[in-house]
Design a protein around this motif. Sequence first.
Motif, PDB file in Angstrom:
ATOM      1  N   PRO A   1       0.807  -1.231   0.000  1.00 33.79           N
ATOM      2  CA  PRO A   1       0.000   0.000   0.000  1.00 33.79           C
ATOM      3  C   PRO A   1       0.838   1.279   0.000  1.00 33.79           C
ATOM      4  CG  PRO A   1      -0.150  -1.157   2.110  1.00 33.79           C
ATOM      5  CD  PRO A   1       0.536  -2.078   1.173  1.00 33.79           C
ATOM      6  N   ASP A   2       2.082   1.184   0.437  1.00 33.70           N
ATOM      7  CA  ASP A   2       2.946   2.370   0.405  1.00 33.70           C
ATOM      8  C   ASP A   2       3.302   2.788  -1.019  1.00 33.70           C
ATOM      9  OD1 ASP A   2       4.435  -0.187   0.562  1.00 33.70           O
ATOM     10  OD2 ASP A   2       6.206   1.086   0.324  1.00 33.70           O
ATOM     11  N   LEU A   3       3.109   1.878  -1.985  1.00 37.05           N
ATOM     12  CA  LEU A   3       3.389   2.187  -3.386  1.00 37.05           C
ATOM     13  C   LEU A   3       2.136   2.573  -4.164  1.00 37.05           C
ATOM     14  CD1 LEU A   3       5.849  -0.746  -4.243  1.00 37.05           C
ATOM     15  CD2 LEU A   3       6.435   1.627  -3.680  1.00 37.05           C
ATOM     16  N   LYS A   4       1.012   2.672  -3.476  1.00 39.03           N
ATOM     17  CA  LYS A   4      -0.269   2.888  -4.157  1.00 39.03           C
ATOM     18  C   LYS A   4      -0.273   4.116  -5.059  1.00 39.03           C
ATOM     19  CE  LYS A   4      -5.014   4.074  -3.118  1.00 39.03           C
ATOM     20  NZ  LYS A   4      -5.746   4.876  -2.133  1.00 39.03           N
ATOM     21  N   ASP A   5       0.417   5.185  -4.662  1.00 38.92           N
ATOM     22  CA  ASP A   5       0.413   6.402  -5.477  1.00 38.92           C
ATOM     23  C   ASP A   5       1.309   6.300  -6.701  1.00 38.92           C
ATOM     24  OD1 ASP A   5       2.842   6.450  -4.191  1.00 38.92           O
ATOM     25  OD2 ASP A   5       2.718   8.551  -3.551  1.00 38.92           O
ATOM     26  N   ARG A   6       1.897   5.117  -6.914  1.00 42.22           N
ATOM     27  CA  ARG A   6       2.718   4.873  -8.109  1.00 42.22           C
ATOM     28  C   ARG A   6       2.181   3.691  -8.919  1.00 42.22           C
ATOM     29  NH1 ARG A   6       8.273   3.887  -5.390  1.00 42.22           N
ATOM     30  NH2 ARG A   6       8.819   3.246  -7.521  1.00 42.22           N
ATOM     31  N   ILE A   7       0.976   3.264  -8.593  1.00 41.04           N
ATOM     32  CA  ILE A   7       0.405   2.085  -9.251  1.00 41.04           C
ATOM     33  C   ILE A   7      -0.898   2.449  -9.937  1.00 41.04           C
ATOM     34  CG2 ILE A   7      -0.560  -0.233  -8.885  1.00 41.04           C
ATOM     35  CD1 ILE A   7       1.277  -0.436  -6.403  1.00 41.04           C
ATOM     36  N   LEU A   8      -1.034   1.999 -11.177  1.00 36.57           N
ATOM     37  CA  LEU A   8      -2.314   2.064 -11.894  1.00 36.57           C
ATOM     38  C   LEU A   8      -2.829   0.640 -12.015  1.00 36.57           C
ATOM     39  CD1 LEU A   8      -4.455   3.640 -13.536  1.00 36.57           C
ATOM     40  CD2 LEU A   8      -3.074   3.159 -15.575  1.00 36.57           C
ATOM     41  N   THR A   9      -3.968   0.371 -11.411  1.00 34.36           N
ATOM     42  CA  THR A   9      -4.561  -0.967 -11.444  1.00 34.36           C
ATOM     43  C   THR A   9      -5.699  -0.972 -12.453  1.00 34.36           C
ATOM     44  OG1 THR A   9      -4.010  -1.293  -9.101  1.00 34.36           O
ATOM     45  CG2 THR A   9      -5.583  -2.821 -10.090  1.00 34.36           C
ATOM     46  N   ILE A  10      -5.586  -1.868 -13.431  1.00 35.08           N
ATOM     47  CA  ILE A  10      -6.547  -1.926 -14.533  1.00 35.08           C
ATOM     48  C   ILE A  10      -7.334  -3.226 -14.478  1.00 35.08           C
ATOM     49  CG2 ILE A  10      -6.745  -2.069 -17.057  1.00 35.08           C
ATOM     50  CD1 ILE A  10      -4.397  -0.191 -17.263  1.00 35.08           C
ATOM     51  N   ASN A  11      -8.630  -3.117 -14.741  1.00 39.37           N
ATOM     52  CA  ASN A  11      -9.498  -4.288 -14.740  1.00 39.37           C
ATOM     53  C   ASN A  11     -10.660  -4.016 -15.703  1.00 39.37           C
ATOM     54  OD1 ASN A  11     -10.745  -6.783 -13.882  1.00 39.37           O
ATOM     55  ND2 ASN A  11      -9.713  -6.537 -11.904  1.00 39.37           N
ATOM     56  N   GLY A  12     -11.631  -4.906 -15.710  1.00 35.57           N
ATOM     57  CA  GLY A  12     -12.773  -4.733 -16.594  1.00 35.57           C
ATOM     58  C   GLY A  12     -13.716  -5.912 -16.480  1.00 35.57           C
ATOM     59  N   VAL A  13     -14.744  -5.900 -17.305  1.00 30.68           N
ATOM     60  CA  VAL A  13     -15.768  -6.941 -17.227  1.00 30.68           C
ATOM     61  C   VAL A  13     -15.747  -7.896 -18.417  1.00 30.68           C
ATOM     62  CG1 VAL A  13     -17.324  -5.625 -15.744  1.00 30.68           C
ATOM     63  CG2 VAL A  13     -17.450  -5.329 -18.231  1.00 30.68           C
ATOM     64  N   SER A  14     -14.863  -7.658 -19.371  1.00 30.53           N
ATOM     65  CA  SER A  14     -14.881  -8.440 -20.606  1.00 30.53           C
ATOM     66  C   SER A  14     -14.733  -9.930 -20.384  1.00 30.53           C
ATOM     67  CB  SER A  14     -13.766  -7.958 -21.544  1.00 30.53           C
ATOM     68  OG  SER A  14     -14.013  -6.660 -21.991  1.00 30.53           O
ATOM     69  N   LYS A  15     -13.712 -10.333 -19.634  1.00 31.43           N
ATOM     70  CA  LYS A  15     -13.358 -11.741 -19.526  1.00 31.43           C
ATOM     71  C   LYS A  15     -14.224 -12.468 -18.495  1.00 31.43           C
ATOM     72  CE  LYS A  15      -9.961 -10.707 -22.312  1.00 31.43           C
ATOM     73  NZ  LYS A  15      -9.926 -11.062 -23.724  1.00 31.43           N
ATOM     74  N   ALA A  16     -14.298 -11.949 -17.295  1.00 31.13           N
ATOM     75  CA  ALA A  16     -14.996 -12.664 -16.223  1.00 31.13           C
ATOM     76  C   ALA A  16     -16.499 -12.706 -16.433  1.00 31.13           C
ATOM     77  CB  ALA A  16     -14.674 -12.015 -14.880  1.00 31.13           C
ATOM     78  N   TYR A  17     -17.077 -11.628 -16.962  1.00 28.69           N
ATOM     79  CA  TYR A  17     -18.527 -11.528 -17.085  1.00 28.69           C
ATOM     80  C   TYR A  17     -19.028 -11.821 -18.496  1.00 28.69           C
ATOM     81  CZ  TYR A  17     -18.349  -9.326 -12.465  1.00 28.69           C
ATOM     82  OH  TYR A  17     -18.134  -9.067 -11.133  1.00 28.69           O
ATOM     83  N   ALA A  18     -18.140 -12.334 -19.350  1.00 31.71           N
ATOM     84  CA  ALA A  18     -18.512 -12.651 -20.743  1.00 31.71           C
ATOM     85  C   ALA A  18     -19.116 -11.430 -21.434  1.00 31.71           C
ATOM     86  CB  ALA A  18     -19.486 -13.832 -20.788  1.00 31.71           C
ATOM     87  N   MET A  19     -18.381 -10.316 -21.376  1.00 30.67           N
ATOM     88  CA  MET A  19     -18.860  -9.049 -21.918  1.00 30.67           C
ATOM     89  C   MET A  19     -17.831  -8.426 -22.865  1.00 30.67           C
ATOM     90  SD  MET A  19     -20.641  -7.358 -18.513  1.00 30.67           S
ATOM     91  CE  MET A  19     -21.181  -5.881 -19.388  1.00 30.67           C
ATOM     92  N   THR A  20     -17.150  -9.240 -23.662  1.00 26.49           N
ATOM     93  CA  THR A  20     -16.088  -8.714 -24.524  1.00 26.49           C
ATOM     94  C   THR A  20     -16.597  -7.634 -25.474  1.00 26.49           C
ATOM     95  OG1 THR A  20     -16.445 -10.604 -25.986  1.00 26.49           O
ATOM     96  CG2 THR A  20     -14.639 -10.772 -24.411  1.00 26.49           C
ATOM     97  N   GLY A  21     -17.788  -7.823 -26.040  1.00 25.18           N
ATOM     98  CA  GLY A  21     -18.312  -6.868 -27.011  1.00 25.18           C
ATOM     99  C   GLY A  21     -18.883  -5.597 -26.405  1.00 25.18           C
ATOM    100  N   TRP A  22     -19.057  -5.571 -25.100  1.00 29.96           N
ATOM    101  CA  TRP A  22     -19.632  -4.383 -24.458  1.00 29.96           C
ATOM    102  C   TRP A  22     -18.595  -3.271 -24.323  1.00 29.96           C
ATOM    103  CZ3 TRP A  22     -24.812  -4.360 -22.690  1.00 29.96           C
ATOM    104  CH2 TRP A  22     -25.469  -5.607 -22.772  1.00 29.96           C
ATOM    105  N   ARG A  23     -17.309  -3.638 -24.324  1.00 31.21           N
ATOM    106  CA  ARG A  23     -16.188  -2.700 -24.329  1.00 31.21           C
ATOM    107  C   ARG A  23     -16.177  -1.749 -23.145  1.00 31.21           C
ATOM    108  NH1 ARG A  23     -13.350  -5.071 -25.171  1.00 31.21           N
ATOM    109  NH2 ARG A  23     -11.743  -3.556 -25.663  1.00 31.21           N
ATOM    110  N   ILE A  24     -16.097  -2.322 -21.957  1.00 33.75           N
ATOM    111  CA  ILE A  24     -15.941  -1.513 -20.751  1.00 33.75           C
ATOM    112  C   ILE A  24     -14.761  -2.038 -19.935  1.00 33.75           C
ATOM    113  CG2 ILE A  24     -16.923  -0.829 -18.525  1.00 33.75           C
ATOM    114  CD1 ILE A  24     -18.222   0.672 -20.740  1.00 33.75           C
ATOM    115  N   GLY A  25     -13.815  -1.137 -19.687  1.00 36.74           N
ATOM    116  CA  GLY A  25     -12.718  -1.407 -18.771  1.00 36.74           C
ATOM    117  C   GLY A  25     -12.596  -0.249 -17.802  1.00 36.74           C
ATOM    118  N   TYR A  26     -11.787  -0.430 -16.771  1.00 40.58           N
ATOM    119  CA  TYR A  26     -11.630   0.668 -15.813  1.00 40.58           C
ATOM    120  C   TYR A  26     -10.247   0.609 -15.177  1.00 40.58           C
ATOM    121  CZ  TYR A  26     -13.181  -3.061 -12.582  1.00 40.58           C
ATOM    122  OH  TYR A  26     -13.331  -4.246 -11.895  1.00 40.58           O
TER     123      TYR A  26
END
Length: 400
Positions: A225-250
Amino acid sequence: MNYLANRVANLQPSATKAMTERAHALKLEGKSIISLSQGQPDFDTPPNITKAAIEAVNAGKTRYTPTSGIIELREAIKNKFLSDNQIEYSTSEIIVGTGAKQILFNAFLATLNFADEVIIPTPAWVSYPEMVKLIGGNPIEVYCDRQANYKLTAQQLEHAITPKTRWLVLNSPSNPTGSVYSKAELSALAECIRKYPRIMVLCDDIYEKLIYDNQAFYTLAQIAPDLKDRILTINGVSKAYAMTGWRIGYGAGPKALIKTMSIIQGHSTSNPNSIAQYATLAALTGPQHYLQQFTMAFEKRRNFMFGKLNSLDELDCTLPQGAFYLFVNCEGIFQKTTPQGKKLNNDIDVAFYLLEEFGVGLVPGSAFMAPGHLRLSFAAAESQLEAACERIKLALALLQ
């Protein structure tokens, strides 16, 4: 006349897309093709998610939204990070984009100057180095061998760092290998990263929910957690929720970085699709039981494919810990000759032999900076996987 910019001169097309498109073309010619080249679940998007999308349309939620995403969705993402990963973000530290790819691209565009270096452990997803090169950066590929289960060690990281290093990319579970970083492995990397305050870390967690054998998932900001201000964490719903065509990541990261990424997005695509955002809200806040169902199905398929392919003398693969790919060493096939008289010199030759002659579409490992390998997706129906294994077995038996 050459009207193209210099920065695209050496840009390579996505090999996964290329193989998928070639397989599709062969299908249109009437050939029987089993495509295992694309990372896409064969399950339908769960009904509560599609229902939420229909309701959003009927409610007239079809207009512009805030560039970074609707506040309700960013709140849901904030809660997801807190409950799943024990990381606390504010909504101003979260951005929603048109797929996780856009988040990645925005981050590199916001931070890389010419010749800045990005450390990319390989084998790696095909788009990481191409994005870096397109922006003018320099991808530094660090090959992680099978003895380390294709994962970066702290010693390798230390050796790769230079005064120009700007980012380290970590992808867990990995595409293409399915490797998953343990808590101890991430802690060792964190020790190295702490010594270099200028370096940021991009954690691509898009396959987070697809973990097998009851393993735990960890991400870097969670255990350091001390490195949190230097980390960009990327995720999305494409793979886990079977939503590849919906095109939403965060993505979630330092407020100043997220703000700049939002400005970039405002000048490119603007907000992500409004209907897809409401569908994603339903995915993150609604029932989650089908995630376990999907994972159990993928694990069963993994075990089947691994057993079948590893029993062939010419092939050798490790058991993936996550994602839905088998990464197969095919060097045992090299220098053999096909029934048509063509010598197979490398993984690209092998991939096209299997596609053109036996109708099995997969991706050569060279696309993932790992020559001598093949990547096969087991995100397909069991009947398709069984037929593909039989075709591969026959294809190898006919080589001389």
